[in-house]
Scaffold this active site. Sequence first.
Site, PDB file in Angstrom:
ATOM      1  N   LYS A 170       0.831  -1.208   0.000  1.00 30.51           N
ATOM      2  CA  LYS A 170       0.000   0.000   0.000  1.00 30.51           C
ATOM      3  C   LYS A 170       0.871   1.266   0.000  1.00 30.51           C
ATOM      4  O   LYS A 170       0.577   2.244  -0.699  1.00 30.51           O
ATOM      5  CB  LYS A 170      -0.927  -0.043   1.226  1.00 30.51           C
ATOM      6  CG  LYS A 170      -1.654   1.228   1.533  1.00 30.51           C
ATOM      7  CD  LYS A 170      -2.793   1.539   0.588  1.00 30.51           C
ATOM      8  CE  LYS A 170      -3.288   2.946   0.838  1.00 30.51           C
ATOM      9  NZ  LYS A 170      -4.533   3.287   0.248  1.00 30.51           N
ATOM     10  N   LYS A 242      18.556  13.819 -24.096  1.00 35.56           N
ATOM     11  CA  LYS A 242      18.414  15.038 -24.909  1.00 35.56           C
ATOM     12  C   LYS A 242      17.002  15.614 -24.735  1.00 35.56           C
ATOM     13  O   LYS A 242      16.828  16.822 -24.513  1.00 35.56           O
ATOM     14  CB  LYS A 242      18.674  14.670 -26.386  1.00 35.56           C
ATOM     15  CG  LYS A 242      18.528  15.779 -27.409  1.00 35.56           C
ATOM     16  CD  LYS A 242      17.246  15.717 -28.256  1.00 35.56           C
ATOM     17  CE  LYS A 242      16.954  14.395 -28.933  1.00 35.56           C
ATOM     18  NZ  LYS A 242      15.689  14.326 -29.650  1.00 35.56           N
TER      19      LYS A 242
HETATM   20  P1  NAD Z   1     -11.208   9.407   8.664  1.00 32.44           P
HETATM   21  O1  NAD Z   1     -10.395  10.385   9.427  1.00 32.44           O
HETATM   22  O2  NAD Z   1     -12.426   9.879   7.937  1.00 32.44           O
HETATM   23  O3  NAD Z   1     -11.662   8.212   9.651  1.00 32.44           O
HETATM   24  C1  NAD Z   1     -10.945   7.820  10.774  1.00 32.44           C
HETATM   25  C2  NAD Z   1     -11.942   7.542  11.892  1.00 32.44           C
HETATM   26  O4  NAD Z   1     -11.222   7.078  13.026  1.00 32.44           O
HETATM   27  C3  NAD Z   1     -12.711   8.802  12.328  1.00 32.44           C
HETATM   28  O5  NAD Z   1     -14.102   8.516  12.360  1.00 32.44           O
HETATM   29  C4  NAD Z   1     -12.174   9.084  13.721  1.00 32.44           C
HETATM   30  O6  NAD Z   1     -13.124   9.671  14.588  1.00 32.44           O
HETATM   31  C5  NAD Z   1     -11.793   7.695  14.167  1.00 32.44           C
HETATM   32  N1  NAD Z   1     -10.774   7.668  15.211  1.00 32.44           N
HETATM   33  C6  NAD Z   1      -9.649   8.411  15.318  1.00 32.44           C
HETATM   34  N2  NAD Z   1      -8.966   8.066  16.423  1.00 32.44           N
HETATM   35  C7  NAD Z   1      -9.681   7.090  17.026  1.00 32.44           C
HETATM   36  C8  NAD Z   1      -9.493   6.332  18.197  1.00 32.44           C
HETATM   37  N3  NAD Z   1      -8.428   6.521  18.998  1.00 32.44           N
HETATM   38  N4  NAD Z   1     -10.432   5.411  18.520  1.00 32.44           N
HETATM   39  C9  NAD Z   1     -11.510   5.214  17.724  1.00 32.44           C
HETATM   40  N5  NAD Z   1     -11.754   5.918  16.608  1.00 32.44           N
HETATM   41  C10 NAD Z   1     -10.840   6.831  16.262  1.00 32.44           C
HETATM   42  O7  NAD Z   1     -10.205   8.688   7.666  1.00 32.44           O
HETATM   43  P2  NAD Z   1     -10.564   7.803   6.389  1.00 32.44           P
HETATM   44  O8  NAD Z   1     -10.447   8.645   5.175  1.00 32.44           O
HETATM   45  O9  NAD Z   1     -11.803   7.000   6.643  1.00 32.44           O
HETATM   46  O10 NAD Z   1      -9.283   6.834   6.378  1.00 32.44           O
HETATM   47  C11 NAD Z   1      -9.155   5.746   7.269  1.00 32.44           C
HETATM   48  C12 NAD Z   1      -7.909   4.964   6.873  1.00 32.44           C
HETATM   49  O11 NAD Z   1      -8.050   4.487   5.527  1.00 32.44           O
HETATM   50  C13 NAD Z   1      -6.630   5.839   6.872  1.00 32.44           C
HETATM   51  O12 NAD Z   1      -5.564   5.058   7.319  1.00 32.44           O
HETATM   52  C14 NAD Z   1      -6.483   6.230   5.412  1.00 32.44           C
HETATM   53  O13 NAD Z   1      -5.112   6.518   5.080  1.00 32.44           O
HETATM   54  C15 NAD Z   1      -6.985   4.983   4.712  1.00 32.44           C
HETATM   55  N6  NAD Z   1      -7.531   5.214   3.361  1.00 32.44           N
HETATM   56  C16 NAD Z   1      -8.314   6.304   3.084  1.00 32.44           C
HETATM   57  C17 NAD Z   1      -8.815   6.472   1.798  1.00 32.44           C
HETATM   58  C18 NAD Z   1      -9.702   7.652   1.441  1.00 32.44           C
HETATM   59  O14 NAD Z   1      -9.926   7.865   0.235  1.00 32.44           O
HETATM   60  N7  NAD Z   1     -10.252   8.394   2.425  1.00 32.44           N
HETATM   61  C19 NAD Z   1      -8.534   5.529   0.801  1.00 32.44           C
HETATM   62  C20 NAD Z   1      -7.764   4.418   1.119  1.00 32.44           C
HETATM   63  C21 NAD Z   1      -7.269   4.271   2.415  1.00 32.44           C
END
Ligand code: NAD
Length: 304
Positions: A170, A242
């Site tokens: 990833k 080039k």
């Molecule tokens: P987001 O910030 O929308 O969601 C994260 C969630 O985790 C939030 O609801 C937050 O309140 C919760 N959270 C944070 N700390 C916490 C804790 N200590 N205990 C419980 N809940 C907690 O992020 P996202 O966009 O949904 O992304 C989530 C993961 O997926 C990330 O690692 C991101 O890199 C990955 N990702 C995101 C995308 C995208 O397009 N958004 C695509 C692929 C992968």
Amino acid sequence: MRIGFIGLGMMGHHMVANLQKNGHELVVFDVRREAGEEALSRGARWAETPADAARQSEIVMTSLPGPKEVELVALGENGVLAGAAAGLIYVDVSTSSPTLIRRIHQVMGERGVRVADAPVSGGVIGAEEATLQIMVGCDADLFDVISPVLRGIGDKITYIGDVGAGEVAKLCHNQLALVVQQAVAEALTLGTKAGIAPEKLLEAIRGGAYGRSGGGIGPGLERTTLQGDWDRPRFALSLARKDLGLATDLASEFGVPMPLAAAAEQALIECLNRGWGGKDMTAAFALQEDRARVQVRVKAPAKT
Ligand code: NAD
């Protein structure tokens, strides 16, 4: 199955909805209570802590921002491990650190909890439509157990290797996407500032060799570069140098910063100094292999 799901953000809340559609029983937790409302209205139960979710589940999944949150939720006070009985399966679908998930695997493994990393790609739409690419790292027999569950949130489930391997894949994926995004921005700002309409530029690029190559990761990559097939020139490296020199000259003329193009040009100059000017331009790949002290080779694809 009884699934505990922690982190109902942009990605997680869609995954939960799809798991519910697939008939799983969900117990959910998020630091934002409101993030669980939709899932609760569809019959999910609310957990007071990650430990509480673990006590009520066969599998716990986390979709959290990054390593800091994953470590806290997995191993911290009232975390998943605190509520885990032997036999629990923990799957982290966040984009996080391979080193961290390997440590979690070690620590949880001592308590009989099985661990997998399964980061996803495909964006919010992919999460909503359950068309994510899921990159799985875990023991092979655990993959057989979790893949039916993962098929509820994605349609491309790839077993990459041992725990941590999914995160490595990833991170490579995102590194490539982010660097290419910057390279595309360099090309389009150069062309536009040099007076070309972006629409014409895109037509030319898409119709050209690069555009037809699938952005550098099309099937030609396995057929030539990853066979180390650069002694037979198709487009000589000296000509490539080039061309890139002309492009960076143009950028200087029009005042367009091109840090990635400059770095690529330096690499081509280094290749020329090694006497590779008559090789194919893909010999620049060998320079990076040499710098990284690793060779990237695949089995030759069958001829079609
Ligand atoms: P987001 O910030 O929308 O969601 C994260 C969630 O985790 C939030 O609801 C937050 O309140 C919760 N959270 C944070 N700390 C916490 C804790 N200590 N205990 C419980 N809940 C907690 O992020 P996202 O966009 O949904 O992304 C989530 C993961 O997926 C990330 O690692 C991101 O890199 C990955 N990702 C995101 C995308 C995208 O397009 N958004 C695509 C692929 C992968």
